[in-house]
Write a protein that holds these residues in place. Structure first.
Motif, PDB file in Angstrom:
ATOM      1  N   LEU A 246       0.800  -1.223   0.000  1.00  0.00           N
ATOM      2  CA  LEU A 246       0.000   0.000   0.000  1.00  0.00           C
ATOM      3  C   LEU A 246       0.831   1.269   0.000  1.00  0.00           C
ATOM      4  O   LEU A 246       0.433   2.282  -0.573  1.00  0.00           O
ATOM      5  N   VAL A 247       2.001   1.221   0.659  1.00  0.00           N
ATOM      6  CA  VAL A 247       2.812   2.435   0.821  1.00  0.00           C
ATOM      7  C   VAL A 247       3.904   2.539  -0.238  1.00  0.00           C
ATOM      8  O   VAL A 247       4.307   3.644  -0.604  1.00  0.00           O
ATOM      9  N   THR A 248       4.361   1.410  -0.755  1.00  0.00           N
ATOM     10  CA  THR A 248       5.473   1.439  -1.696  1.00  0.00           C
ATOM     11  C   THR A 248       5.073   0.993  -3.098  1.00  0.00           C
ATOM     12  O   THR A 248       5.221   1.744  -4.069  1.00  0.00           O
ATOM     13  N   ALA A 249       4.583  -0.227  -3.228  1.00  0.00           N
ATOM     14  CA  ALA A 249       4.365  -0.806  -4.552  1.00  0.00           C
ATOM     15  C   ALA A 249       3.296  -0.073  -5.352  1.00  0.00           C
ATOM     16  O   ALA A 249       3.527   0.344  -6.491  1.00  0.00           O
ATOM     17  N   ILE A 250       2.112   0.105  -4.770  1.00  0.00           N
ATOM     18  CA  ILE A 250       1.019   0.759  -5.495  1.00  0.00           C
ATOM     19  C   ILE A 250       1.371   2.210  -5.859  1.00  0.00           C
ATOM     20  O   ILE A 250       1.202   2.615  -7.015  1.00  0.00           O
ATOM     21  N   PRO A 251       1.871   3.044  -4.903  1.00  0.00           N
ATOM     22  CA  PRO A 251       2.280   4.411  -5.292  1.00  0.00           C
ATOM     23  C   PRO A 251       3.384   4.427  -6.346  1.00  0.00           C
ATOM     24  O   PRO A 251       3.407   5.312  -7.209  1.00  0.00           O
ATOM     25  N   LEU A 252       4.289   3.436  -6.288  1.00  0.00           N
ATOM     26  CA  LEU A 252       5.386   3.388  -7.256  1.00  0.00           C
ATOM     27  C   LEU A 252       4.850   3.199  -8.670  1.00  0.00           C
ATOM     28  O   LEU A 252       5.208   3.945  -9.592  1.00  0.00           O
ATOM     29  N   PHE A 253       3.976   2.229  -8.851  1.00  0.00           N
ATOM     30  CA  PHE A 253       3.436   1.977 -10.186  1.00  0.00           C
ATOM     31  C   PHE A 253       2.444   3.063 -10.607  1.00  0.00           C
ATOM     32  O   PHE A 253       2.320   3.363 -11.800  1.00  0.00           O
ATOM     33  N   ALA A 254       1.776   3.674  -9.623  1.00  0.00           N
ATOM     34  CA  ALA A 254       0.879   4.789  -9.956  1.00  0.00           C
ATOM     35  C   ALA A 254       1.676   5.973 -10.490  1.00  0.00           C
ATOM     36  O   ALA A 254       1.281   6.623 -11.466  1.00  0.00           O
ATOM     37  N   SER A 255       2.828   6.258  -9.870  1.00  0.00           N
ATOM     38  CA  SER A 255       3.658   7.363 -10.335  1.00  0.00           C
ATOM     39  C   SER A 255       4.247   7.062 -11.718  1.00  0.00           C
ATOM     40  O   SER A 255       4.430   7.973 -12.518  1.00  0.00           O
ATOM     41  N   LEU A 256       4.524   5.779 -11.987  1.00  0.00           N
ATOM     42  CA  LEU A 256       5.017   5.406 -13.314  1.00  0.00           C
ATOM     43  C   LEU A 256       3.957   5.699 -14.380  1.00  0.00           C
ATOM     44  O   LEU A 256       4.273   6.200 -15.462  1.00  0.00           O
ATOM     45  N   TYR A 257       2.719   5.401 -14.077  1.00  0.00           N
ATOM     46  CA  TYR A 257       1.636   5.711 -15.011  1.00  0.00           C
ATOM     47  C   TYR A 257       1.479   7.219 -15.179  1.00  0.00           C
ATOM     48  O   TYR A 257       1.362   7.726 -16.302  1.00  0.00           O
TER      49      TYR A 257
END
Length: 308
Positions: free
Chosen positions: A38-49
């Protein structure tokens, strides 16, 4: 046959016990796994998009391909932030590590009250990235700051070090060098692992202190130097608080303290250009990865391990 059956029965409780222990371990790991997701993986891929979109927070993201990355080539503030950050990293880190190693060598001589000095010197590493220290730094190097007051005793009337583009970045470099405590403690631990017999043999052969340092201490300490170099370089690339507080979030004067992370903040939270800010953040991550990879590649030429 009876022996085989007994062996099978004896294995079942053991397998059941291992299974229950593994299940318990997974249960205890759930909070960490949720945090990673929730804190690392999802925000990371969201920022990539978002890096490939035009997104201003107030409206839905619109895909614009590589436009954000093409925009960087003509963005003068982007190049200014790159220049400032590179100067900061490649000047402050060698100075910081050299100063940390010097103090570690002094403390390794067996001073009385070593625990106190070690704790006192480590304290700046804990406080150096805080807002309070950044405010203190602004007071020290301001118009009527401590530095100018000391110079005034000798008849020198200096201007604000933070308002002069030629010296503003230097004050932040000094601040980073001042946070030498963490690498110093690691250096000190490494020095304690060097066998004293090597120095005794060198002294018997007539080696000077300088020769002992260059031929014994440094080679055996290169893994520790490399470890500190990687950690401090990654941290320096991500420096934000000091520049934000000292410059009031502007990166001034004349963009002399416009760190890359500060520019990302300005684009994302001042201009609400989250798409461009996400692209900038990914460029920073890639740059840190490339620099770290280069360090690892070059390390085989100067880092010596016990089996070399």
């Amino acid at each position: 046959m009876e022996v085989a059956v007994a062996t099978t029965r004896s294995r079942r409780p053991r397998a059941s016990k291992l299974h229950s222990q593994g299940l318990a371990a997974h249960i205890f790991l759930i909070p960490w796994q949720l945090g990673l997701l929730l804190v690392t993986a999802i925000p990371l891929f969201a920022s990539l998009y978002l890096a490939f979109t035009d997104y201003n927070i107030l409206s839905s993201p619109e895909f614009n391909g590589l436009e954000n990355f093409r925009r960087m080539f003509s963005d003068e503030y982007f190049w200014a932030s790159v220049r400032v950050t590179l100067v900061y990293v490649f000047v402050s880190i060698p100075l910081q590590l050299a100063f940390a190693l010097l103090l570690a060598l002094i403390l390794d001589r067996g001073l009385r009250g070593l625990a106190f000095y070690r704790s006192a010197f480590y304290l700046p590493s804990l406080l150096g990235t805080s807002v309070a220290i950044a405010i203190l730094w602004r007071q020290i190097f301001g118009d009527d700051g401590l530095i100018n007051q000391a110079l005034g005793l000798f008849g020198v009337h200096g201007e604000s070090w933070l308002q002069n583009p030629a010296t503003a970045l230097s004050t932040l470099i000094v601040l980073n060098v001042w946070t030498f405590g963490s690498p110093m403690v690691i250096f000190l631990a490494g020095l304690r692992q060097i066998p004293e017999e090597l120095y005794e043999a060198a002294r018997v052969d007539g080696a000077t202190v300088v020769r002992q340092f260059t031929h014994i201490t440094v080679p055996l300490l290169t893994p520790i130097i490399f470890f500190n170099l990687i950690l401090q370089t990654i941290g320096a690339f991500q420096t934000f608080t000091q520049a934000h507080v000292v410059s009031g979030g502007t990166g001034g004067p004349a963009n002399s303290t416009l760190f890359y992370t500060l520019y990302i903040y300005q684009q994302g939270f001042a201009n609400f250009d989250m798409g461009y800010a996400s692209a900038l953040a990914w460029v920073l991550m890639i740059a840190i990865a490339v620099v770290t990879a280069i360090h690892f590649i070059l390390s085989k030429y100067w880092v010596f391990y016990g089996d070399d």
